[in-house]
Design an enzyme around this catalytic site. Structure first.
Site, short mmCIF file in Angstrom:
data_model
loop_
_atom_site.label_atom_id
_atom_site.label_comp_id
_atom_site.label_asym_id
_atom_site.label_seq_id
_atom_site.Cartn_x
_atom_site.Cartn_y
_atom_site.Cartn_z
N ASN B 19 0.80 -1.22 0.02
CA ASN B 19 -0.19 0.06 -0.13
C ASN B 19 1.13 1.19 -0.13
OD1 ASN B 19 -2.91 -0.37 -0.02
ND2 ASN B 19 -2.42 -1.65 1.91
N MET B 97 1.08 -3.16 12.33
CA MET B 97 0.27 -4.25 13.12
C MET B 97 0.38 -3.86 14.68
SD MET B 97 -0.66 -5.95 10.84
CE MET B 97 -1.10 -7.58 11.67
N ARG B 98 0.33 -2.48 15.18
CA ARG B 98 0.25 -2.07 16.31
C ARG B 98 -0.86 -1.27 16.63
NH1 ARG B 98 4.43 -4.44 19.63
NH2 ARG B 98 5.84 -5.28 18.12
N ASN B 114 -6.58 4.61 8.19
CA ASN B 114 -6.11 3.37 8.01
C ASN B 114 -6.86 2.60 7.02
OD1 ASN B 114 -4.78 0.82 9.03
ND2 ASN B 114 -6.88 0.14 10.00
N HIS B 116 -8.59 -1.64 5.94
CA HIS B 116 -8.86 -2.64 6.46
C HIS B 116 -9.47 -3.58 5.28
CE1 HIS B 116 -9.97 -5.45 9.82
NE2 HIS B 116 -10.94 -5.66 9.07
#
Lengths: 208, 208
Positions: B19, B97-98, B114, B116
């Site tokens: 991305n 990944m946090r 973000n 998803h």
């Protein structure tokens, strides 16, 4: 199409019957290999009963009994008896506003189908198009699924997306969802009948 | 495009950076009116750092601290400091990944975005494409949303559907979802920057 490929449907509805009309038209046009044998409604004034009678399809009001959101035991027995006497291969819920419990579902195992105006598992329950708009999603849609004992939880047979527009109201979004419903529901019923019983067999009524 | 329309992005990622590459290419092509000022990763070996350095973009590993699923307090301060020194207008999570907590989000209110791999609110959390396949849905998709203190719960900016095929594996479905991600994420960032700051203003760095 020969008579040997005709399956029998029973339709339950509480409203205007727009999905019933789409399915009945698809049956009449040969796009669904079935005839609608019986329409039942929990509401005596439901438009679906008029739409059925206009087409010469047997249509009856059966009182739902003493509960508000489901059929009581006696009503459930009456619905099952009517559908079994009509010899239906598949029970089609088309805007039927009552939850069906185990005794009904046990009489038609894996043979009750419903349509829901969202992409399940998102937005189960009432007014799913309004829930979607309130949540702010940009894509919602339509789900056709087999009915199990949960609310809008059974195995999914088909889904189609509907894009939400910035200026959508609940009414405009619901109208576009219904357009998709009227295409998806007959197509999914046709595919399910063929996949389940085969293209040539009459399934449970093969002996006819 | 003039320099006056260039916004500044900071990108956080833990993985290959596909991305990031899509967004960097869109910035380079003028389809996103921004430059990527800084890439940060919690993993020193993350491919996203290499992809950034190949493009001459500053890229740093910042250790996440003592927790497994989020940044600890000292790490959060280091990330915020790096992004603020770079003067970023928008923080872009690209496979980071946090979970980010209140102190980070408070430093960039309404300015963390973000992506998803599902149509939220369906299938939040990890491996959403696998969740979708396991559930048996026929339509899933991609969501771009602003980040709030929940997990995958912030206001939705954009969504796009992806149809599930009967023969999909988690891998084939994930691959098609990622193709959609790589189109939707740059387009949504471009629209958000323009909608939020206007087409000509530089927003918080207008004085430059």
């Amino acid at each position: 199409m020969t008579r040997a490929t005709q399956f029998k449907l029973g339709v339950l509805g509480s409203g205007k019957g727009s999905n019933f009309v789409a399915i009945a038209d698809a049956c009449a046009a040969g796009r669904v290999p079935a005839t609608i044998e019986l329409v039942l409604s929990d509401l005596p004034e439901a438009g679906i009963l008029d739409r059925a009678r206009e087409r010469g399809i047997r249509a009856e009001h059966l009182a739902p009994g003493r509960y508000r959101t489901r059929l009581d035991e006696a009503a459930e027995r009456a619905y099952v008896a009517g559908l079994q006497e009509a010899g239906v291969d598949l029970v089609v819920l088309a805007g039927f506003m009552r939850i069906l419990k185990g005794d009904f579902l046990g009489a038609f195992p894996g043979r009750v189908v419903n349509i829901h105006p969202s992409l399940l598992p998102a937005f189960p329950g009432l007014e799913a198009w309004k829930q979607a708009l309130d949540h702010g999603v940009k894509v919602t849609g339509v789900t056709v699924h087999l009915v199990d004992a949960g609310v809008d939880t059974g195995p999914i047979l088909a889904q189609a997306p509907v894009l939400v527009r910035d200026d959508d109201t609940p009414e405009t979004l619901h109208a576009r969802i219904q357009e998709v419903e009227h295409r998806l529901y007959p197509a999914t019923i046709a595919r399910w009948l063929t996949d389940t019983f085969g293209a040539c067999a009459r399934g449970p009524n093969l002996e006819e």
